[in-house]
Design a protein around this motif. Sequence first.
Motif, PDB file in Angstrom:
ATOM      1  N   HIS A 129      -0.460   4.511 -22.978  1.00  0.00           N
ATOM      2  CA  HIS A 129      -1.174   4.098 -21.982  1.00  0.00           C
ATOM      3  C   HIS A 129      -0.931   2.240 -21.902  1.00  0.00           C
ATOM      4  O   HIS A 129      -1.006   1.843 -21.048  1.00  0.00           O
ATOM      5  CB  HIS A 129      -2.580   4.064 -22.740  1.00  0.00           C
ATOM      6  N   ALA A 130      -0.669   1.717 -23.234  1.00  0.00           N
ATOM      7  CA  ALA A 130      -0.258   0.247 -23.204  1.00  0.00           C
ATOM      8  C   ALA A 130       0.999   0.174 -22.402  1.00  0.00           C
ATOM      9  O   ALA A 130       1.103  -0.907 -21.438  1.00  0.00           O
ATOM     10  CB  ALA A 130       0.019  -0.198 -24.442  1.00  0.00           C
ATOM     11  N   ALA A 131       2.160   1.077 -22.540  1.00  0.00           N
ATOM     12  CA  ALA A 131       3.411   0.828 -21.598  1.00  0.00           C
ATOM     13  C   ALA A 131       3.198   0.852 -20.290  1.00  0.00           C
ATOM     14  O   ALA A 131       4.167   0.154 -19.621  1.00  0.00           O
ATOM     15  CB  ALA A 131       4.303   1.970 -22.133  1.00  0.00           C
ATOM     16  N   LEU A 132       2.177   1.672 -19.626  1.00  0.00           N
ATOM     17  CA  LEU A 132       2.011   1.624 -18.239  1.00  0.00           C
ATOM     18  C   LEU A 132       1.037   0.642 -17.885  1.00  0.00           C
ATOM     19  O   LEU A 132       0.858   0.636 -16.585  1.00  0.00           O
ATOM     20  CB  LEU A 132       1.206   3.236 -17.972  1.00  0.00           C
ATOM     21  N   GLN A 133       0.551  -0.278 -18.709  1.00  0.00           N
ATOM     22  CA  GLN A 133      -0.279  -1.416 -18.092  1.00  0.00           C
ATOM     23  C   GLN A 133       0.320  -2.377 -16.922  1.00  0.00           C
ATOM     24  O   GLN A 133      -0.382  -2.449 -16.003  1.00  0.00           O
ATOM     25  CB  GLN A 133      -0.673  -2.270 -19.245  1.00  0.00           C
ATOM     26  N   PRO A 134       1.721  -2.690 -17.261  1.00  0.00           N
ATOM     27  CA  PRO A 134       2.094  -3.454 -16.164  1.00  0.00           C
ATOM     28  C   PRO A 134       2.307  -2.508 -14.832  1.00  0.00           C
ATOM     29  O   PRO A 134       2.185  -3.257 -13.575  1.00  0.00           O
ATOM     30  CB  PRO A 134       3.745  -3.540 -16.830  1.00  0.00           C
ATOM     31  N   ALA A 135       2.647  -1.185 -14.686  1.00  0.00           N
ATOM     32  CA  ALA A 135       2.650  -0.574 -13.824  1.00  0.00           C
ATOM     33  C   ALA A 135       1.181  -0.524 -13.014  1.00  0.00           C
ATOM     34  O   ALA A 135       1.223  -0.422 -11.724  1.00  0.00           O
ATOM     35  CB  ALA A 135       3.470   0.854 -13.921  1.00  0.00           C
ATOM     36  N   ARG A 136       0.359  -0.314 -13.717  1.00  0.00           N
ATOM     37  CA  ARG A 136      -1.148  -0.299 -13.322  1.00  0.00           C
ATOM     38  C   ARG A 136      -1.235  -1.552 -12.510  1.00  0.00           C
ATOM     39  O   ARG A 136      -2.105  -1.369 -11.440  1.00  0.00           O
ATOM     40  CB  ARG A 136      -1.998   0.228 -14.250  1.00  0.00           C
ATOM     41  N   ALA A 137      -1.238  -2.710 -13.111  1.00  0.00           N
ATOM     42  CA  ALA A 137      -1.354  -3.872 -12.703  1.00  0.00           C
ATOM     43  C   ALA A 137      -0.713  -4.186 -11.265  1.00  0.00           C
ATOM     44  O   ALA A 137      -1.273  -4.668 -10.334  1.00  0.00           O
ATOM     45  CB  ALA A 137      -0.925  -5.233 -13.687  1.00  0.00           C
ATOM     46  N   TYR A 138       0.763  -3.723 -11.208  1.00  0.00           N
ATOM     47  CA  TYR A 138       1.220  -3.663 -10.028  1.00  0.00           C
ATOM     48  C   TYR A 138       0.817  -3.189  -8.934  1.00  0.00           C
ATOM     49  O   TYR A 138       0.614  -3.393  -7.785  1.00  0.00           O
ATOM     50  CB  TYR A 138       2.992  -3.469 -10.406  1.00  0.00           C
ATOM     51  N   ALA A 139       0.354  -1.771  -9.275  1.00  0.00           N
ATOM     52  CA  ALA A 139      -0.259  -0.776  -8.286  1.00  0.00           C
ATOM     53  C   ALA A 139      -1.592  -1.351  -7.723  1.00  0.00           C
ATOM     54  O   ALA A 139      -1.850  -1.298  -6.636  1.00  0.00           O
ATOM     55  CB  ALA A 139      -0.555   0.503  -8.859  1.00  0.00           C
ATOM     56  N   ASP A 140      -2.458  -2.094  -8.592  1.00  0.00           N
ATOM     57  CA  ASP A 140      -3.536  -2.430  -8.205  1.00  0.00           C
ATOM     58  C   ASP A 140      -3.341  -3.634  -7.343  1.00  0.00           C
ATOM     59  O   ASP A 140      -4.227  -3.967  -6.301  1.00  0.00           O
ATOM     60  CB  ASP A 140      -4.365  -3.157  -9.401  1.00  0.00           C
TER      61      ASP A 140
END
Length: 423
Positions: A10-21
Amino acid sequence: MFYQFYEMNHAALQPARAYADAVRMLYSNPLNPLSHTTWGRSVAAMAELFERTTRRYGKPAFGLHETVVEGRSVPVQERIVWSRPFCNLIHFERAVPAGRRSDPKLLIVAPMSGHYATLLRGTVEAMLPHAEVHITDWTDARMVPLSEGRFDLDDYIDYVIDMLHALGPDTHVMAVCQPSVPVLAAVALMEARGDALAPATMTLMGGPIDTRRNPTAVNLLAEEKDIGWFRDNVIMQAPWPAPGFGRDVYPGFLQLSGFMSMNLDRHIIAHKDFFMHLVKHDGDSAEKHREFYDEYLAVMDLTAEFYLQTVETVFIRHDLPQGRMKHRGTLVDPAAIRNTALFTVEGENDDISGLGQTEAAQGLCSGIPADRKAHYVQPAVGHYGVFNGSRFRAQIVPRIVDFMADHGRTRGRAKPSRSAGAA
Protein backbone atom coordinates in the motif's frame (compact mmCIF):
# COMPACT_ATOMS: atom_id res chain seq x y z
CA MET A 1 4.85 -10.92 8.06
CA PHE A 2 2.16 -11.22 5.38
CA TYR A 3 0.21 -8.33 6.92
CA GLN A 4 3.37 -6.21 6.99
CA PHE A 5 3.98 -6.93 3.28
CA TYR A 6 0.38 -5.94 2.58
CA GLU A 7 1.00 -2.60 4.30
CA MET A 8 4.29 -2.12 2.46
CA ASN A 9 2.56 -2.64 -0.90
CA HIS A 10 0.00 0.00 0.00
CA ALA A 11 2.77 2.41 0.94
CA ALA A 12 4.72 1.63 -2.24
CA LEU A 13 1.69 2.52 -4.37
CA GLN A 14 1.21 5.89 -2.69
CA PRO A 15 3.24 7.88 -5.29
CA ALA A 16 1.30 6.21 -8.14
CA ARG A 17 -2.00 7.03 -6.41
CA ALA A 18 -0.95 10.65 -5.96
CA TYR A 19 0.01 10.87 -9.63
CA ALA A 20 -3.29 9.29 -10.72
CA ASP A 21 -5.23 11.74 -8.57
CA ALA A 22 -3.35 14.66 -10.14
CA VAL A 23 -4.15 13.32 -13.62
CA ARG A 24 -7.82 12.96 -12.68
CA MET A 25 -8.00 16.56 -11.46
CA LEU A 26 -6.22 17.84 -14.59
CA TYR A 27 -8.48 16.03 -17.06
CA SER A 28 -11.71 16.73 -15.17
CA ASN A 29 -11.05 20.45 -14.65
CA PRO A 30 -13.64 22.36 -16.74
CA LEU A 31 -10.94 24.92 -17.62
CA ASN A 32 -9.11 22.18 -19.51
CA PRO A 33 -10.68 21.89 -23.01
CA LEU A 34 -9.86 18.17 -23.07
CA SER A 35 -12.18 17.59 -20.10
CA HIS A 36 -15.11 18.17 -22.48
CA THR A 37 -14.01 15.42 -24.84
CA THR A 38 -14.57 11.66 -24.65
CA TRP A 39 -10.79 11.13 -24.66
CA GLY A 40 -10.24 13.51 -21.76
CA ARG A 41 -13.05 12.00 -19.70
CA SER A 42 -11.65 8.52 -20.41
CA VAL A 43 -8.23 9.53 -19.06
CA ALA A 44 -9.83 11.04 -15.94
CA ALA A 45 -11.98 7.93 -15.48
CA MET A 46 -8.98 5.58 -15.75
CA ALA A 47 -7.05 7.65 -13.24
CA GLU A 48 -9.93 7.71 -10.74
CA LEU A 49 -10.58 3.99 -11.13
CA PHE A 50 -6.90 3.21 -10.42
CA GLU A 51 -6.79 5.49 -7.39
CA ARG A 52 -10.01 4.09 -5.91
CA THR A 53 -9.06 0.43 -6.38
CA THR A 54 -5.66 0.82 -4.70
CA ARG A 55 -6.44 3.15 -1.79
CA ARG A 56 -7.04 2.24 1.86
CA TYR A 57 -10.55 3.33 2.82
CA GLY A 58 -10.85 4.97 6.21
CA LYS A 59 -13.70 4.64 8.67
CA PRO A 60 -16.76 6.41 7.19
CA ALA A 61 -18.92 8.84 9.11
CA PHE A 62 -22.60 8.21 9.79
CA GLY A 63 -23.44 11.70 8.54
CA LEU A 64 -26.99 11.62 9.91
CA HIS A 65 -27.68 15.19 10.94
CA GLU A 66 -31.46 15.33 10.81
CA THR A 67 -34.57 13.18 10.70
CA VAL A 68 -38.32 13.63 10.41
CA VAL A 69 -40.45 13.05 13.50
CA GLU A 70 -44.22 13.33 13.11
CA GLY A 71 -43.83 15.38 9.94
CA ARG A 72 -41.28 17.81 11.37
CA SER A 73 -37.58 17.93 10.56
CA VAL A 74 -35.46 17.77 13.72
CA PRO A 75 -31.65 17.89 14.12
CA VAL A 76 -29.75 14.79 15.20
CA GLN A 77 -26.50 14.75 17.17
CA GLU A 78 -24.22 11.77 17.80
CA ARG A 79 -23.27 11.29 21.43
CA ILE A 80 -21.19 8.51 23.00
CA VAL A 81 -23.10 7.32 26.08
CA TRP A 82 -21.07 4.22 26.98
CA SER A 83 -17.50 3.29 26.18
CA ARG A 84 -15.12 0.37 26.51
CA PRO A 85 -11.77 -0.33 24.78
CA PHE A 86 -13.38 -2.35 21.98
CA CYS A 87 -16.68 -0.51 21.55
CA ASN A 88 -18.46 2.81 21.90
CA LEU A 89 -22.23 3.06 22.20
CA ILE A 90 -23.50 5.94 20.08
CA HIS A 91 -26.84 7.62 20.78
CA PHE A 92 -28.40 9.51 17.89
CA GLU A 93 -29.94 12.22 19.99
CA ARG A 94 -32.93 13.89 18.36
CA ALA A 95 -33.98 17.42 19.30
CA VAL A 96 -37.66 16.54 19.67
CA PRO A 97 -40.07 19.09 21.19
CA ALA A 98 -40.15 19.20 24.97
CA GLY A 99 -43.11 17.46 26.55
CA ARG A 100 -43.58 15.07 23.65
CA ARG A 101 -44.19 11.43 24.60
CA SER A 102 -41.04 9.34 24.69
CA ASP A 103 -40.24 6.98 21.84
CA PRO A 104 -38.91 3.49 22.61
CA LYS A 105 -35.20 3.01 23.22
CA LEU A 106 -33.60 0.83 20.55
CA LEU A 107 -30.17 -0.79 20.79
CA ILE A 108 -28.92 -1.80 17.34
CA VAL A 109 -26.07 -4.30 17.69
CA ALA A 110 -23.97 -3.94 14.54
CA PRO A 111 -21.97 -6.85 13.15
CA MET A 112 -18.36 -7.30 14.14
CA SER A 113 -17.50 -9.06 10.91
CA GLY A 114 -15.05 -6.84 9.09
CA HIS A 115 -17.10 -3.74 8.30
CA TYR A 116 -17.71 -0.70 10.47
CA ALA A 117 -21.05 0.01 12.12
CA THR A 118 -21.66 2.66 9.44
CA LEU A 119 -22.66 -0.22 7.14
CA LEU A 120 -25.97 0.08 9.04
CA ARG A 121 -26.35 3.77 8.27
CA GLY A 122 -29.55 3.04 6.35
CA THR A 123 -30.86 0.93 9.23
CA VAL A 124 -30.28 3.75 11.71
CA GLU A 125 -31.75 6.35 9.35
CA ALA A 126 -34.92 4.30 8.84
CA MET A 127 -35.45 3.78 12.58
CA LEU A 128 -34.71 7.34 13.72
CA PRO A 129 -38.25 8.65 13.14
CA HIS A 130 -39.61 5.92 15.41
CA ALA A 131 -37.12 5.40 18.26
CA GLU A 132 -34.28 6.70 20.37
CA VAL A 133 -31.62 4.84 18.42
CA HIS A 134 -28.33 3.60 19.87
CA ILE A 135 -25.75 1.58 17.94
CA THR A 136 -22.63 -0.36 18.84
CA ASP A 137 -19.58 1.24 17.21
CA TRP A 138 -17.02 -1.56 17.35
CA THR A 139 -13.35 -0.57 17.37
CA ASP A 140 -10.84 -1.75 14.78
CA ALA A 141 -8.72 -4.31 16.68
CA ARG A 142 -5.49 -3.00 15.12
CA MET A 143 -6.21 0.33 16.83
CA VAL A 144 -6.48 -1.15 20.35
CA PRO A 145 -3.14 -1.41 22.22
CA LEU A 146 -2.15 -4.80 23.61
CA SER A 147 -2.29 -3.29 27.10
CA GLU A 148 -6.12 -3.25 26.86
CA GLY A 149 -6.17 -7.05 26.95
CA ARG A 150 -8.16 -9.63 25.01
CA PHE A 151 -11.65 -9.55 23.52
CA ASP A 152 -13.54 -12.76 22.73
CA LEU A 153 -17.12 -13.93 22.23
CA ASP A 154 -17.71 -14.05 26.00
CA ASP A 155 -16.59 -10.42 26.27
CA TYR A 156 -18.93 -9.53 23.39
CA ILE A 157 -21.88 -11.01 25.30
CA ASP A 158 -20.81 -9.14 28.45
CA TYR A 159 -20.68 -5.89 26.46
CA VAL A 160 -24.25 -6.41 25.21
CA ILE A 161 -25.52 -7.07 28.74
CA ASP A 162 -23.67 -4.01 30.09
CA MET A 163 -25.15 -1.80 27.36
CA LEU A 164 -28.68 -3.02 28.09
CA HIS A 165 -28.08 -2.23 31.76
CA ALA A 166 -26.81 1.23 30.84
CA LEU A 167 -29.89 1.97 28.71
CA GLY A 168 -32.30 0.87 31.43
CA PRO A 169 -35.76 -0.73 31.41
CA ASP A 170 -38.05 -1.18 28.40
CA THR A 171 -35.20 -1.17 25.88
CA HIS A 172 -35.56 -2.99 22.57
CA VAL A 173 -32.60 -4.76 20.94
CA MET A 174 -31.98 -5.43 17.24
CA ALA A 175 -29.18 -7.73 16.06
CA VAL A 176 -28.15 -7.58 12.42
CA CYS A 177 -26.44 -10.72 11.06
CA GLN A 178 -23.42 -11.90 13.11
CA PRO A 179 -24.54 -10.55 16.54
CA SER A 180 -27.76 -12.58 16.45
CA VAL A 181 -26.04 -15.41 18.35
CA PRO A 182 -24.36 -13.33 21.11
CA VAL A 183 -27.47 -11.14 21.51
CA LEU A 184 -29.70 -14.19 21.89
CA ALA A 185 -27.18 -15.60 24.37
CA ALA A 186 -27.07 -12.33 26.32
CA VAL A 187 -30.87 -12.14 26.60
CA ALA A 188 -31.07 -15.81 27.62
CA LEU A 189 -28.51 -15.26 30.37
CA MET A 190 -30.33 -12.14 31.60
CA GLU A 191 -33.70 -13.89 31.70
CA ALA A 192 -32.23 -16.94 33.44
CA ARG A 193 -30.93 -14.62 36.17
CA GLY A 194 -34.27 -12.86 36.50
CA ASP A 195 -32.70 -9.63 35.27
CA ALA A 196 -35.36 -6.91 35.20
CA LEU A 197 -33.42 -5.05 32.50
CA ALA A 198 -33.75 -7.78 29.88
CA PRO A 199 -35.02 -6.12 26.69
CA ALA A 200 -38.72 -5.77 25.93
CA THR A 201 -38.26 -7.12 22.40
CA MET A 202 -35.46 -8.81 20.49
CA THR A 203 -35.29 -8.54 16.69
CA LEU A 204 -32.87 -10.90 14.94
CA MET A 205 -32.18 -10.15 11.27
CA GLY A 206 -30.33 -12.42 8.85
CA GLY A 207 -28.37 -14.10 11.62
CA PRO A 208 -26.58 -17.48 11.80
CA ILE A 209 -28.54 -19.02 14.66
CA ASP A 210 -28.38 -22.50 13.12
CA THR A 211 -26.12 -22.69 10.08
CA ARG A 212 -27.00 -26.36 9.49
CA ARG A 213 -30.20 -25.13 7.88
CA ASN A 214 -29.89 -24.29 4.20
CA PRO A 215 -26.09 -23.81 4.46
CA THR A 216 -24.47 -21.19 2.24
CA ALA A 217 -20.97 -21.12 0.74
CA VAL A 218 -19.74 -19.31 3.86
CA ASN A 219 -21.15 -22.04 6.11
CA LEU A 220 -19.78 -24.87 3.98
CA LEU A 221 -16.27 -23.42 4.06
CA ALA A 222 -16.32 -23.37 7.87
CA GLU A 223 -17.54 -26.97 8.02
CA GLU A 224 -14.83 -28.18 5.63
CA LYS A 225 -11.99 -26.86 7.81
CA ASP A 226 -11.10 -27.41 11.44
CA ILE A 227 -10.33 -24.54 13.77
CA GLY A 228 -6.60 -25.23 13.40
CA TRP A 229 -6.79 -24.39 9.70
CA PHE A 230 -8.30 -20.98 10.46
CA ARG A 231 -5.72 -20.31 13.18
CA ASP A 232 -2.83 -21.19 10.86
CA ASN A 233 -4.06 -19.48 7.69
CA VAL A 234 -6.03 -16.32 8.53
CA ILE A 235 -4.67 -15.08 11.86
CA MET A 236 -1.90 -12.46 11.62
CA GLN A 237 -0.26 -9.86 13.82
CA ALA A 238 -1.28 -6.23 13.47
CA PRO A 239 1.61 -4.43 11.73
CA TRP A 240 3.71 -1.51 12.87
CA PRO A 241 2.97 1.40 13.35
CA ALA A 242 -0.67 0.60 14.27
CA PRO A 243 -1.47 1.21 17.97
CA GLY A 244 -2.34 -2.48 18.27
CA PHE A 245 1.03 -3.56 16.84
CA GLY A 246 1.65 -7.19 17.76
CA ARG A 247 -1.99 -8.06 18.51
CA ASP A 248 -3.22 -11.27 16.87
CA VAL A 249 -6.02 -10.28 14.50
CA TYR A 250 -8.19 -11.52 11.68
CA PRO A 251 -7.50 -8.80 9.07
CA GLY A 252 -10.48 -7.04 7.56
CA PHE A 253 -8.98 -7.20 4.08
CA LEU A 254 -9.16 -11.02 4.21
CA GLN A 255 -12.84 -10.91 5.08
CA LEU A 256 -13.45 -8.39 2.30
CA SER A 257 -11.56 -10.56 -0.20
CA GLY A 258 -13.74 -13.52 0.73
CA PHE A 259 -16.98 -11.61 0.31
CA MET A 260 -15.92 -10.06 -3.00
CA SER A 261 -14.78 -13.39 -4.43
CA MET A 262 -18.27 -14.80 -3.84
CA ASN A 263 -19.68 -12.28 -6.33
CA LEU A 264 -16.56 -11.28 -8.24
CA ASP A 265 -18.32 -10.91 -11.58
CA ARG A 266 -20.82 -8.50 -10.05
CA HIS A 267 -18.04 -6.29 -8.63
CA ILE A 268 -16.11 -6.30 -11.93
CA ILE A 269 -19.23 -5.27 -13.83
CA ALA A 270 -19.95 -2.56 -11.27
CA HIS A 271 -16.48 -1.05 -11.77
CA LYS A 272 -16.76 -1.30 -15.55
CA ASP A 273 -20.12 0.48 -15.36
CA PHE A 274 -18.55 3.12 -13.09
CA PHE A 275 -15.91 3.81 -15.74
CA MET A 276 -18.58 4.18 -18.43
CA HIS A 277 -20.68 6.47 -16.21
CA LEU A 278 -17.67 8.76 -15.82
CA VAL A 279 -16.97 8.79 -19.55
CA LYS A 280 -20.62 9.52 -20.33
CA HIS A 281 -20.67 12.21 -17.64
CA ASP A 282 -23.42 10.41 -15.71
CA GLY A 283 -22.62 12.02 -12.39
CA ASP A 284 -25.54 10.62 -10.37
CA SER A 285 -24.80 6.98 -11.20
CA ALA A 286 -21.08 7.48 -10.58
CA GLU A 287 -21.78 9.05 -7.20
CA LYS A 288 -23.97 6.11 -6.16
CA HIS A 289 -21.06 3.80 -6.97
CA ARG A 290 -18.68 5.93 -4.89
CA GLU A 291 -21.05 5.99 -1.92
CA PHE A 292 -21.54 2.23 -1.91
CA TYR A 293 -17.89 1.27 -2.33
CA ASP A 294 -16.62 3.94 0.07
CA GLU A 295 -18.60 2.01 2.68
CA TYR A 296 -18.11 -1.53 1.40
CA LEU A 297 -14.33 -1.28 1.00
CA ALA A 298 -13.77 0.27 4.44
CA VAL A 299 -12.86 -2.66 6.69
CA MET A 300 -11.67 -3.27 10.23
CA ASP A 301 -9.72 -6.08 11.92
CA LEU A 302 -11.17 -8.46 14.51
CA THR A 303 -9.32 -9.87 17.50
CA ALA A 304 -8.12 -13.40 16.80
CA GLU A 305 -9.73 -14.82 19.92
CA PHE A 306 -13.16 -13.41 19.03
CA TYR A 307 -12.97 -14.61 15.44
CA LEU A 308 -11.78 -18.12 16.27
CA GLN A 309 -14.26 -18.60 19.12
CA THR A 310 -17.11 -17.43 16.90
CA VAL A 311 -16.12 -19.69 13.99
CA GLU A 312 -15.81 -22.70 16.26
CA THR A 313 -18.94 -22.06 18.36
CA VAL A 314 -21.32 -20.89 15.64
CA PHE A 315 -20.14 -22.39 12.35
CA ILE A 316 -18.23 -25.57 13.20
CA ARG A 317 -19.80 -27.01 16.38
CA HIS A 318 -23.25 -25.33 16.18
CA ASP A 319 -23.24 -25.08 19.97
CA LEU A 320 -26.30 -22.84 20.40
CA PRO A 321 -28.86 -24.93 18.47
CA GLN A 322 -27.41 -28.12 19.97
CA GLY A 323 -27.94 -26.81 23.50
CA ARG A 324 -24.29 -26.77 24.58
CA MET A 325 -23.19 -23.17 24.20
CA LYS A 326 -21.63 -21.81 27.37
CA HIS A 327 -20.73 -18.33 28.58
CA ARG A 328 -17.92 -18.36 31.12
CA GLY A 329 -18.94 -21.87 32.18
CA THR A 330 -22.69 -21.18 32.35
CA LEU A 331 -24.95 -22.98 29.90
CA VAL A 332 -26.86 -20.64 27.56
CA ASP A 333 -30.51 -21.76 27.55
CA PRO A 334 -32.75 -19.85 25.08
CA ALA A 335 -35.78 -21.59 26.63
CA ALA A 336 -35.18 -19.42 29.72
CA ILE A 337 -36.42 -16.39 27.76
CA ARG A 338 -40.02 -15.80 28.81
CA ASN A 339 -40.60 -12.04 28.91
CA THR A 340 -38.68 -10.70 25.91
CA ALA A 341 -40.74 -10.84 22.71
CA LEU A 342 -39.00 -12.28 19.63
CA PHE A 343 -39.15 -11.12 16.01
CA THR A 344 -37.00 -12.81 13.34
CA VAL A 345 -36.46 -11.46 9.82
CA GLU A 346 -34.90 -13.18 6.81
CA GLY A 347 -34.28 -12.38 3.15
CA GLU A 348 -35.56 -14.75 0.48
CA ASN A 349 -32.29 -14.63 -1.49
CA ASP A 350 -29.82 -14.32 1.38
CA ASP A 351 -26.53 -15.96 0.36
CA ILE A 352 -24.79 -15.30 3.69
CA SER A 353 -27.36 -16.55 6.22
CA GLY A 354 -29.62 -19.00 4.39
CA LEU A 355 -33.38 -19.20 4.83
CA GLY A 356 -34.29 -20.86 8.11
CA GLN A 357 -31.06 -20.07 9.94
CA THR A 358 -32.53 -17.09 11.79
CA GLU A 359 -35.98 -18.65 12.11
CA ALA A 360 -34.35 -21.40 14.16
CA ALA A 361 -34.45 -19.00 17.12
CA GLN A 362 -38.24 -19.39 17.18
CA GLY A 363 -37.94 -23.04 18.14
CA LEU A 364 -35.05 -22.52 20.56
CA CYS A 365 -36.97 -19.84 22.47
CA SER A 366 -39.72 -22.24 23.50
CA GLY A 367 -40.45 -20.32 26.70
CA ILE A 368 -41.79 -17.29 24.84
CA PRO A 369 -45.59 -17.45 24.34
CA ALA A 370 -46.69 -17.83 20.72
CA ASP A 371 -48.45 -14.45 20.75
CA ARG A 372 -45.11 -12.78 21.57
CA LYS A 373 -43.20 -14.30 18.66
CA ALA A 374 -43.27 -13.45 14.94
CA HIS A 375 -41.28 -14.33 11.84
CA TYR A 376 -41.09 -12.56 8.48
CA VAL A 377 -39.39 -13.44 5.18
CA GLN A 378 -38.82 -10.50 2.86
CA PRO A 379 -39.28 -11.55 -0.78
CA ALA A 380 -36.74 -10.68 -3.48
CA VAL A 381 -33.90 -9.42 -1.26
CA GLY A 382 -30.46 -10.78 -0.46
CA HIS A 383 -28.47 -10.36 2.74
CA TYR A 384 -27.93 -6.61 2.39
CA GLY A 385 -31.62 -6.04 1.65
CA VAL A 386 -32.60 -7.47 5.04
CA PHE A 387 -31.36 -4.31 6.76
CA ASN A 388 -31.05 -1.69 4.02
CA GLY A 389 -32.69 -0.48 0.84
CA SER A 390 -36.16 0.44 -0.36
CA ARG A 391 -37.83 -2.86 0.53
CA PHE A 392 -36.34 -2.71 4.02
CA ARG A 393 -37.72 0.77 4.55
CA ALA A 394 -41.14 0.07 3.05
CA GLN A 395 -41.87 -3.45 4.28
CA ILE A 396 -39.55 -4.48 7.12
CA VAL A 397 -39.30 -1.28 9.18
CA PRO A 398 -43.10 -0.91 9.66
CA ARG A 399 -43.26 -4.49 10.94
CA ILE A 400 -40.42 -3.89 13.42
CA VAL A 401 -42.02 -0.65 14.63
CA ASP A 402 -45.40 -2.33 15.09
CA PHE A 403 -43.82 -5.27 16.92
CA MET A 404 -42.01 -2.90 19.29
CA ALA A 405 -45.24 -0.97 19.90
CA ASP A 406 -47.24 -4.13 20.58
CA HIS A 407 -44.76 -5.59 23.06
CA GLY A 408 -42.87 -2.59 24.36
CA ARG A 409 -45.20 -1.35 27.06
CA THR A 410 -43.98 -1.85 30.61
CA ARG A 411 -45.55 -5.07 31.81
CA GLY A 412 -45.49 -7.12 34.96
CA ARG A 413 -42.66 -9.54 34.38
CA ALA A 414 -43.17 -13.25 34.96
CA LYS A 415 -41.16 -14.82 37.71
CA PRO A 416 -38.27 -16.97 36.49
CA SER A 417 -38.90 -20.70 36.69
CA ARG A 418 -36.79 -22.90 38.94
CA SER A 419 -34.94 -24.31 35.96
CA ALA A 420 -34.25 -20.82 34.61
CA GLY A 421 -32.98 -19.67 37.96
CA ALA A 422 -30.70 -22.68 38.22
CA ALA A 423 -29.23 -22.01 34.78
